[in-house]
Design a protein around this motif. Structure first.
Motif, PDB file in Angstrom:
ATOM      1  N   ALA A   1      22.871 -18.773   7.502  1.00  0.00           N
ATOM      2  CA  ALA A   1      22.889 -17.527   8.271  1.00  0.00           C
ATOM      3  C   ALA A   1      24.324 -17.072   8.512  1.00  0.00           C
ATOM      4  CB  ALA A   1      22.154 -17.713   9.597  1.00  0.00           C
ATOM      5  N   ARG A   2      25.237 -18.015   8.656  1.00  0.00           N
ATOM      6  CA  ARG A   2      26.646 -17.663   8.846  1.00  0.00           C
ATOM      7  C   ARG A   2      27.232 -17.024   7.587  1.00  0.00           C
ATOM      8  NH1 ARG A   2      29.984 -20.397  13.098  1.00  0.00           N
ATOM      9  NH2 ARG A   2      28.482 -21.249  14.579  1.00  0.00           N
ATOM     10  N   VAL A   3      26.802 -17.481   6.417  1.00  0.00           N
ATOM     11  CA  VAL A   3      27.252 -16.870   5.162  1.00  0.00           C
ATOM     12  C   VAL A   3      26.782 -15.421   5.102  1.00  0.00           C
ATOM     13  CG1 VAL A   3      26.995 -16.921   2.644  1.00  0.00           C
ATOM     14  CG2 VAL A   3      27.395 -19.038   3.890  1.00  0.00           C
TER      15      VAL A   3
ATOM     16  N   PRO B   1      17.878 -22.071   2.752  1.00  0.00           N
ATOM     17  CA  PRO B   1      17.110 -21.061   3.504  1.00  0.00           C
ATOM     18  C   PRO B   1      17.835 -20.607   4.760  1.00  0.00           C
ATOM     19  CG  PRO B   1      16.167 -23.227   3.837  1.00  0.00           C
ATOM     20  CD  PRO B   1      17.237 -23.376   2.783  1.00  0.00           C
ATOM     21  N   VAL B   2      17.656 -19.345   5.086  1.00  0.00           N
ATOM     22  CA  VAL B   2      18.269 -18.773   6.284  1.00  0.00           C
ATOM     23  C   VAL B   2      17.348 -19.041   7.468  1.00  0.00           C
ATOM     24  CG1 VAL B   2      19.032 -16.633   7.403  1.00  0.00           C
ATOM     25  CG2 VAL B   2      19.427 -16.984   4.947  1.00  0.00           C
TER      26      VAL B   2
ATOM     27  N   ILE C   1      15.075 -11.215  10.623  1.00  0.00           N
ATOM     28  CA  ILE C   1      14.240 -10.670   9.546  1.00  0.00           C
ATOM     29  C   ILE C   1      14.317 -11.573   8.324  1.00  0.00           C
ATOM     30  CG2 ILE C   1      14.044  -8.767   7.892  1.00  0.00           C
ATOM     31  CD1 ILE C   1      14.969  -6.904  10.236  1.00  0.00           C
ATOM     32  N   LEU C   2      15.529 -11.961   7.940  1.00  0.00           N
ATOM     33  CA  LEU C   2      15.693 -12.827   6.772  1.00  0.00           C
ATOM     34  C   LEU C   2      15.046 -14.190   6.978  1.00  0.00           C
ATOM     35  CD1 LEU C   2      19.384 -11.993   5.815  1.00  0.00           C
ATOM     36  CD2 LEU C   2      17.300 -11.290   4.619  1.00  0.00           C
ATOM     37  N   ALA C   3      15.068 -14.685   8.198  1.00  0.00           N
ATOM     38  CA  ALA C   3      14.485 -15.996   8.489  1.00  0.00           C
ATOM     39  C   ALA C   3      12.961 -15.984   8.456  1.00  0.00           C
ATOM     40  CB  ALA C   3      14.976 -16.500   9.843  1.00  0.00           C
TER      41      ALA C   3
END
Length: 145
Positions: free
Chosen positions: A24-26, A142-143, A98-100
């Motif tokens: 998620a930081r990326v 995975p995020v 949303i991505l998660a």
């Protein structure tokens, strides 16, 4: 006598802590770099290369596509903080959420995307988000939030 506006508290402008998930930081770093400097930002590309190695092209391309879709579809401003900030805006946190959840809780991701973009028709942007999340997951990154 002039009235100065009240100072904006960081807690109000940046209400969320940075994610613990390195993936998620990326995404957050790339979002901030591309949001400030354009889709072809070299530091964002380097961040993907550092994270993914030789498999960096697909996630980078999909991150660029998502950012272009967000910019072209949003009817309301999407607040993005500078890269140096140690906290996140509400918009950044929503995009990471949303991505998660795009793969497992699609209806929830759709509602969040509608709120983020300020409109009901978000299928194209949602597809871009799903493709980016899948690219991260396919590389074992995975995020999560």
């Amino acid at each position: 006598m002039t009235h100065l506006p009240a100072p904006v508290l960081t807690a109000n402008a940046l209400p969320h802590a940075l994610p613990e998930c390195p993936n998620a930081r990326v995404v957050l770093f790339a979002m901030r770099r591309m949001g400030a400097n354009g889709l072809s930002d070299a530091r964002a590309a380097h961040g993907f290369f550092t994270s993914f190695g030789e498999a960096f092209r697909r996630p980078l391309l999909l991150m660029r596509a998502l950012m272009a879709d967000l910019a072209g579809t949003a009817t309301v401003p999407i607040a993005i903080a500078p890269c140096c900030c140690a906290r996140m805006t509400a918009s950044e946190q929503v995009l990471l959420a949303i991505l998660a959840r795009i793969e497992t809780r699609t209806a929830s991701a759709r509602l969040l995307m509608q709120d983020l973009l300020g409109q009901r028709h978000v299928d194209g942007v949602l597809a871009s988000a799903a493709a980016l999340a899948a690219a991260f997951a396919d590389e074992g990154r995975p995020v999560s939030v």
